[in-house]
Design a protein around this motif. Structure first.
Motif, PDB file in Angstrom:
ATOM      1  N   SER A 106      -7.793  -6.600   1.124  1.00  0.00           N
ATOM      2  CA  SER A 106      -7.911  -5.147   0.934  1.00  0.00           C
ATOM      3  C   SER A 106      -7.011  -4.627  -0.187  1.00  0.00           C
ATOM      4  O   SER A 106      -7.027  -3.433  -0.483  1.00  0.00           O
ATOM      5  CB  SER A 106      -7.531  -4.436   2.231  1.00  0.00           C
ATOM      6  OG  SER A 106      -6.151  -4.664   2.514  1.00  0.00           O
ATOM      7  N   VAL A 107      -6.226  -5.514  -0.799  1.00  0.00           N
ATOM      8  CA  VAL A 107      -5.203  -5.071  -1.747  1.00  0.00           C
ATOM      9  C   VAL A 107      -5.689  -5.220  -3.191  1.00  0.00           C
ATOM     10  O   VAL A 107      -6.247  -6.262  -3.554  1.00  0.00           O
ATOM     11  CB  VAL A 107      -3.905  -5.890  -1.541  1.00  0.00           C
ATOM     12  CG1 VAL A 107      -2.855  -5.494  -2.566  1.00  0.00           C
ATOM     13  CG2 VAL A 107      -3.375  -5.707  -0.131  1.00  0.00           C
ATOM     14  N   ASP A 108      -5.447  -4.210  -4.002  1.00  0.00           N
ATOM     15  CA  ASP A 108      -5.789  -4.255  -5.428  1.00  0.00           C
ATOM     16  C   ASP A 108      -4.839  -5.220  -6.140  1.00  0.00           C
ATOM     17  O   ASP A 108      -3.630  -5.038  -6.117  1.00  0.00           O
ATOM     18  CB  ASP A 108      -5.657  -2.844  -6.023  1.00  0.00           C
ATOM     19  CG  ASP A 108      -5.997  -2.810  -7.514  1.00  0.00           C
ATOM     20  OD1 ASP A 108      -6.472  -3.835  -8.044  1.00  0.00           O
ATOM     21  OD2 ASP A 108      -5.793  -1.751  -8.132  1.00  0.00           O
ATOM     22  N   LYS A 109      -5.417  -6.233  -6.770  1.00  0.00           N
ATOM     23  CA  LYS A 109      -4.574  -7.251  -7.414  1.00  0.00           C
ATOM     24  C   LYS A 109      -4.753  -7.257  -8.938  1.00  0.00           C
ATOM     25  O   LYS A 109      -4.272  -8.161  -9.615  1.00  0.00           O
ATOM     26  CB  LYS A 109      -4.902  -8.628  -6.826  1.00  0.00           C
ATOM     27  CG  LYS A 109      -4.505  -8.754  -5.346  1.00  0.00           C
ATOM     28  CD  LYS A 109      -4.944 -10.040  -4.688  1.00  0.00           C
ATOM     29  CE  LYS A 109      -6.393 -10.044  -4.275  1.00  0.00           C
ATOM     30  NZ  LYS A 109      -6.714  -9.209  -3.098  1.00  0.00           N
ATOM     31  N   THR A 110      -5.436  -6.248  -9.471  1.00  0.00           N
ATOM     32  CA  THR A 110      -5.628  -6.200 -10.926  1.00  0.00           C
ATOM     33  C   THR A 110      -4.339  -5.731 -11.604  1.00  0.00           C
ATOM     34  O   THR A 110      -3.575  -4.956 -11.031  1.00  0.00           O
ATOM     35  CB  THR A 110      -6.753  -5.205 -11.294  1.00  0.00           C
ATOM     36  OG1 THR A 110      -6.421  -3.921 -10.753  1.00  0.00           O
ATOM     37  CG2 THR A 110      -8.082  -5.661 -10.723  1.00  0.00           C
TER      38      THR A 110
ATOM     39  N   GLN B  56       0.830  -1.204   0.000  1.00  0.00           N
ATOM     40  CA  GLN B  56       0.000   0.000   0.000  1.00  0.00           C
ATOM     41  C   GLN B  56       0.867   1.258   0.000  1.00  0.00           C
ATOM     42  O   GLN B  56       0.582   2.219  -0.708  1.00  0.00           O
ATOM     43  CB  GLN B  56      -0.968  -0.048   1.184  1.00  0.00           C
ATOM     44  CG  GLN B  56      -2.083  -1.060   0.906  1.00  0.00           C
ATOM     45  CD  GLN B  56      -2.973  -1.366   2.092  1.00  0.00           C
ATOM     46  OE1 GLN B  56      -2.582  -1.127   3.232  1.00  0.00           O
ATOM     47  NE2 GLN B  56      -4.156  -1.906   1.819  1.00  0.00           N
TER      48      GLN B  56
ATOM     49  N   ARG C  97       0.593  -3.528  -6.966  1.00  0.00           N
ATOM     50  CA  ARG C  97      -0.516  -4.476  -7.102  1.00  0.00           C
ATOM     51  C   ARG C  97       0.083  -5.874  -7.315  1.00  0.00           C
ATOM     52  O   ARG C  97       0.687  -6.142  -8.347  1.00  0.00           O
ATOM     53  CB  ARG C  97      -1.401  -4.104  -8.288  1.00  0.00           C
ATOM     54  CG  ARG C  97      -1.995  -2.683  -8.200  1.00  0.00           C
ATOM     55  CD  ARG C  97      -2.801  -2.357  -9.454  1.00  0.00           C
ATOM     56  NE  ARG C  97      -2.019  -2.532 -10.667  1.00  0.00           N
ATOM     57  CZ  ARG C  97      -1.202  -1.602 -11.166  1.00  0.00           C
ATOM     58  NH1 ARG C  97      -1.061  -0.426 -10.566  1.00  0.00           N
ATOM     59  NH2 ARG C  97      -0.535  -1.849 -12.271  1.00  0.00           N
TER      60      ARG C  97
END
Lengths: 292, 292
Positions: A114-118, A94, A99
């Motif tokens: 909670s982490v954007d993985k795209t 973060q 990502r």
């Protein structure tokens, strides 16, 4: 050679950090088994005036899950006392706006909710155990090799650990595989990273020389702690091997049979005879099998 | 920087060694596809006065099998012209009285039929591809870590190779994983091992400076050959990546688009215009895309 200072310096200690797997319990298919005497040893430490934290490279389950497992084994332990790599990794991701493509055990995935993985721009590898299939490692490799500047995070770098059926490969060998495949150096999050140990010390409000680390992994627990200025004690349980006592670069401040013996010796030195008698062990009896 | 000597030195060459995968063909689930122009290029080399050998780190199939596959693709190639790691490994094992635990692709097992594999005292690892499961790697690890002095042989140490669906991890990363897990250094059998290249040169009856190696792997084909005193040419097919042309430690003696172009330029230099016209390429046309 180990110096003999750890018991004599026990009086000046203000805190203890314990590794989990191999010190408190041996892992295995049935969820693991407490190492004899360790449940009581943790109780005694908690009842003492020493601050206590737990520091693990456990990445097969979320912290909630594995703390619950330890509680079921009888350990007096709570989530806020435990430091593990995944929450530390989430903070780093973060902070740097990264990502991740995750190569971790399914049980760890909730930590990364909670982490954007795209459209991943880095890879995070943990101890994926049997999920370290060729396909899964290759998928992580393809993400890395496709990045202009590959970024690889490894949740620990242990070589192997002991389960009830024998030694098993840890995340470290797979980290090395990806490092070699992509000609990149991984950033290690977890032991023996100094940043990771310092986050525990910060939480304890103690200086390194006031704290003793007890672990079964000579390089990552003992050596890592020593490089931060702590003392490091190795137990002859878990992944301990006799050759550790002749290791070319890391020498523990002391080696004990198990956590129970470590706590016996430490509390005897600090508190005198009453604690010894309450546990029915004479100092000489335990001292005989101690390598310093 | 690459020097411009390889075409000008083509006249003094007496032999050529070709890598297979990525130079003659791209591998894939359907058994692979010839790289355009490569079948004809091999024919032209065979018709020339140059000695020709093939040198591969192929370890997914026995030599009989993959040579038969190449013949079906149209290549003029026979088993006795092909050098691969498995037969070399068998010779080493027999010479040293070692009994291997094999972590190799099932298709390679027939190469080891003659070898005693009971009560193993070493591990041989090849490109096991999808058979690189956690269980299989862990089994090999347990054999190694149980030996007083672990002995690990790796059939090549390539990082990855290209299949029709993309890049795939080769044996090298898994070799590194076991090296790290057991704190041991593998003995590499295959490219870029000097012993392996010298066995090919010995069979050709030529000195290193008389031979050109052509491969798609900058480090293992080109760099390995150069360290033996040969010239090394890289093709822009197979696992070639543009960054290879700026590699910090290995610089090819030349880089060409593909094997067909390499053979064109080489035979033009040696034989003059008639060959050029028979292949319909002007020297300038091909030379423009040549990096030297």
């Amino acid at each position: 050679m180990a110096d003999a200072s750890w018991t004599s310096s026990a009086k000046s200690l203000k805190g203890v950090i314990l590794d989990l797997c191999g010190v408190l319990y041996d892992s295995g298919e049935d969820g693991g088994t407490p190492i004899p005497g360790s449940v009581e040893a943790v109780k005694r430490l908690k009842a003492s005036d020493l601050k206590l934290r737990f520091c693990t490279n456990e990445t097969q389950a979320s912290r909630d899950r594995f703390v619950a497992k330890l509680q079921r084994m009888g350990f007096d332990i709570s989530v806020c006392e435990v430091f593990s790599p995944a929450p530390a990794a989430v903070a780093v991701l973060q902070d740097r706006g990264l990502r991740p493509h995750l190569l971790v055990y399914d049980g760890l995935l909730p930590e990364f909710d909670s982490v954007d993985k795209t459209n991943p721009n880095c890879v995070v590898i943990g101890d994926a155990a049997e999920q370290f299939s060729y396909q899964n490692l290759n998928d992580a490799f393809r993400v890395l090799i496709g990045l202009e500047k590959p970024v690889l995070f490894s949740l620990g770098k242990g070589r192997y650990y002991k389960e009830t059926d024998g030694l098993n490969l840890d995340v470290g060998p797979y980290m090395k595989a990806l490092e070699y495949a992509c000609d990149v150096e991984a950033e290690v999050i977890g032991k023996p990273s100094a940043a990771f140990f310092h986050s525990v010390l910060h939480d304890m409000g103690l200086e390194p020389h006031e704290v003793l680390m007890i672990g079964d992994d000579l390089v990552n627990d003992v050596g890592g702690a020593q490089r931060c200025g702590m003392k490091g004690l190795q137990v002859r349980t878990g992944k301990y091997r006799p050759s550790d006592e002749k290791h070319p670069s890391v020498t523990a401040d002391g080696t004990v049979d198990d956590l129970a013996q470590a706590v016996d010796l430490m509390l005897e030195e600090r508190g005198g005879a009453s604690l010894t008698s309450c546990w029915g062990r004479a100092g000489g009896e335990t001292g005989d099998s101690l390598t310093q």
